[in-house]
Scaffold this motif. Structure first.
Motif, PDB file in Angstrom:
ATOM      1  N   LEU A  23       2.485  -0.241 -11.623  1.00  0.00           N
ATOM      2  CA  LEU A  23       3.644   0.225 -10.852  1.00  0.00           C
ATOM      3  C   LEU A  23       4.177   1.494 -11.495  1.00  0.00           C
ATOM      4  CD1 LEU A  23       5.494  -3.194 -10.392  1.00  0.00           C
ATOM      5  CD2 LEU A  23       3.783  -2.138  -8.886  1.00  0.00           C
ATOM      6  N   PRO A  25       6.483   5.317 -10.573  1.00  0.00           N
ATOM      7  CA  PRO A  25       7.174   6.184  -9.612  1.00  0.00           C
ATOM      8  C   PRO A  25       6.471   7.542  -9.513  1.00  0.00           C
ATOM      9  CG  PRO A  25       8.366   6.180 -11.697  1.00  0.00           C
ATOM     10  CD  PRO A  25       7.203   5.243 -11.864  1.00  0.00           C
ATOM     11  N   GLY A  35       6.990   9.300 -14.096  1.00  0.00           N
ATOM     12  CA  GLY A  35       5.855   8.577 -13.542  1.00  0.00           C
ATOM     13  C   GLY A  35       4.520   9.216 -13.890  1.00  0.00           C
ATOM     14  N   THR A  67       5.944   3.234  -6.632  1.00  0.00           N
ATOM     15  CA  THR A  67       7.177   2.518  -6.284  1.00  0.00           C
ATOM     16  C   THR A  67       8.240   3.431  -5.683  1.00  0.00           C
ATOM     17  OG1 THR A  67       8.181   2.847  -8.471  1.00  0.00           O
ATOM     18  CG2 THR A  67       6.787   0.892  -8.172  1.00  0.00           C
ATOM     19  N   ALA A  74       8.509  -2.031  -4.678  1.00  0.00           N
ATOM     20  CA  ALA A  74       7.877  -2.579  -5.875  1.00  0.00           C
ATOM     21  C   ALA A  74       7.569  -4.063  -5.700  1.00  0.00           C
ATOM     22  CB  ALA A  74       8.778  -2.368  -7.084  1.00  0.00           C
ATOM     23  N   GLU A  92       6.084   0.560 -14.686  1.00  0.00           N
ATOM     24  CA  GLU A  92       7.394   0.853 -14.108  1.00  0.00           C
ATOM     25  C   GLU A  92       8.373   1.446 -15.108  1.00  0.00           C
ATOM     26  OE1 GLU A  92       9.877   2.120 -11.617  1.00  0.00           O
ATOM     27  OE2 GLU A  92       7.944   1.346 -10.969  1.00  0.00           O
ATOM     28  N   TYR A  93       9.063   2.465 -14.605  1.00  0.00           N
ATOM     29  CA  TYR A  93      10.009   3.237 -15.405  1.00  0.00           C
ATOM     30  C   TYR A  93      11.453   2.891 -15.061  1.00  0.00           C
ATOM     31  CZ  TYR A  93      12.503   7.247 -17.315  1.00  0.00           C
ATOM     32  OH  TYR A  93      13.387   8.043 -18.000  1.00  0.00           O
ATOM     33  N   VAL A  97      14.119  -1.091 -10.401  1.00  0.00           N
ATOM     34  CA  VAL A  97      12.830  -1.354  -9.756  1.00  0.00           C
ATOM     35  C   VAL A  97      12.048  -2.388 -10.562  1.00  0.00           C
ATOM     36  CG1 VAL A  97      10.693  -0.306  -8.944  1.00  0.00           C
ATOM     37  CG2 VAL A  97      12.836   0.963  -8.803  1.00  0.00           C
ATOM     38  N   ALA A  98      12.037  -2.228 -11.872  1.00  0.00           N
ATOM     39  CA  ALA A  98      11.332  -3.177 -12.729  1.00  0.00           C
ATOM     40  C   ALA A  98      11.920  -4.572 -12.593  1.00  0.00           C
ATOM     41  CB  ALA A  98      11.395  -2.716 -14.182  1.00  0.00           C
ATOM     42  N   ALA A 101      10.444  -6.084  -9.527  1.00  0.00           N
ATOM     43  CA  ALA A 101       9.038  -6.418  -9.779  1.00  0.00           C
ATOM     44  C   ALA A 101       8.921  -7.647 -10.662  1.00  0.00           C
ATOM     45  CB  ALA A 101       8.332  -5.233 -10.420  1.00  0.00           C
ATOM     46  N   CYS A 114       6.150  -4.970 -18.731  1.00  0.00           N
ATOM     47  CA  CYS A 114       6.979  -3.819 -18.378  1.00  0.00           C
ATOM     48  C   CYS A 114       6.907  -2.809 -19.518  1.00  0.00           C
ATOM     49  CB  CYS A 114       8.418  -4.270 -18.143  1.00  0.00           C
ATOM     50  SG  CYS A 114       9.539  -2.926 -17.719  1.00  0.00           S
TER      51      CYS A 114
END
Length: 370
Positions: A23, A25, A35, A67, A74, A92-93, A97-98, A101, A114
């Motif tokens: 995942l 961005p 990302g 994402t 996500a 994922e950043y 969003v994380a 997820a 993560c």
């Protein structure tokens, strides 16, 4: 929504490869530069794993999903990746969003490592399915608050946007500074122009402005406005979330973007492994790698070690988190249960407060060690 599986992905569904979901961005409103660095680290590590023979002779395959900083996107991507048979999900950043997820991965029973998001409450309840490399926000932002105290700056303004991440950071700062006589005033950048925000800084007589906002908008215009206002010549601008880390920041602001302290998750000096990976990442990116790129490399390297030692069964991967001991680019990575954190956490990831040197904006100065 998530990108449909490509023909090559469909062809590999026969089990000839070990699949990891990623995942990242990659489009706005996501932080695209972060990302790009995260993906560079992920892809470099996958290439090195495969160059070394893969996972028991099977190639490691990375299925990347953009994402775009969208929690719903996500969560849908985790659903799709689970259906494609990934052994685990990584990356994922953006913290919000994380969190989406992680919740979906927990519900589906899919291991999620993560790499870069820091929000303490990554899941509502403790889970065995999620681990994290990035330090928890409460730890990093308390270190930043200690840095502010050390500089004698107690009257703090935060330029904010609506977000649980920014609100949580503000609360950490306020709680840590208050016992020492510090105050934190919030200024809503959705309601104030950069010029009006400068007026508010003067009215509140603050000694520091912290940018708890996205980059480049509205962070870059805010920096320009404050730098151009002679009334604010003595104010310190800070950015605990790390906006000045990336080359995009330096390109947009030049020397105006220097001297802005931020949190950086790198040791004072990289060891031999870190130096080697840094060289490879620089060649891949065409610029100096950020700490986010190292997080991506470390995340895949940890999962590759787990896959080799515990196999590709999802439950076995999740049970392995407390037994991980992997040399990463920034130190030995181990996961443990940390009070107040609902996921398996690399507790001692390195943290420094740094800035870009005003005399040489391409060079970083360490101002405070966590």
């Amino acid at each position: 929504m998530s990108t449909p599986p490509s023909p090559s992905e469909a062809e590999r569904a026969d089990g000839s490869s070990v699949r990891l979901g990623a995942l990242v961005p990659l489009t706005r409103p996501g932080w695209v530069e972060a990302g790009r660095h995260l993906l560079a680290g992920l892809e470099l590590a996958v290439r090195e794993v495969n160059d070394a023979g893969g996972i028991d002779g099977r190639p490691l395959e990375l299925l990347v999903r953009d994402t775009a900083a969208d929690p719903e996107r996500a969560a849908a991507a985790v659903d799709e990746l689970a259906g494609l048979g990934v052994a685990a999900v990584v990356g994922e950043y953006h913290s919000v969003v994380a969190r989406a997820a992680a919740a979906r991965a927990d519900a589906l029973g899919v291991p999620f490592l993560c790499s870069s998001a820091v929000l303490d409450a990554l899941t509502e309840e403790p889970t065995e399915w999620v681990a994290r490399l990035a330090p928890a926000q409460s730890r990093g932002w308390r270190i930043y608050a200690d840095f502010l105290l050390g500089t004698g700056r107690l009257r703090i303004a935060v330029a904010t946007q609506p977000s649980v991440y920014w609100a949580t950071g503000t609360r950490v700062l306020r709680d840590h500074l208050a016992p020492h006589g510090g105050t934190v005033v919030e200024l809503d950048t959705n309601a104030l122009t950069p010029e009006a925000l400068c007026d508010a800084l003067v009215d509140h007589d603050v000694s520091a402005l912290l940018l708890l906002v996205g980059s480049p908008e509205p962070a870059v215009p805010l920096v320009r406005a404050v730098r151009a206002d002679p009334r604010l010549a003595g104010i310190m601008i800070g950015a605990p979330a790390g906006q000045p880390e990336f080359a995009e920041w330096a390109a947009a602001l030049g020397v105006e973007g220097a001297g802005i302290p931020f949190l950086r998750y790198l040791p004072e000096r990289l060891g031999p492994l870190g130096e080697r990976v840094a060289k490879e990442l620089r060649e891949r990116l065409g610029e100096a790698p950020s700490f986010v790129a190292f997080e991506g490399w470390d995340a895949v390297t940890v999962l590759a070690s787990v896959l080799r030692s515990h196999g590709t069964d999802r439950a076995a991967i999740a049970k392995s988190w407390p037994r991980v001991a992997v040399e990463g680019t920034r130190g030995l990575i181990r996961f443990s249960r940390t009070p107040g954190i609902s996921v398996w956490q690399w507790t001692w990831a390195p943290i420094h407060v740094v800035d870009r040197d005003p005399a040489e904006p391409g060079r970083f100065r360490i101002l405070h060690a966590g």
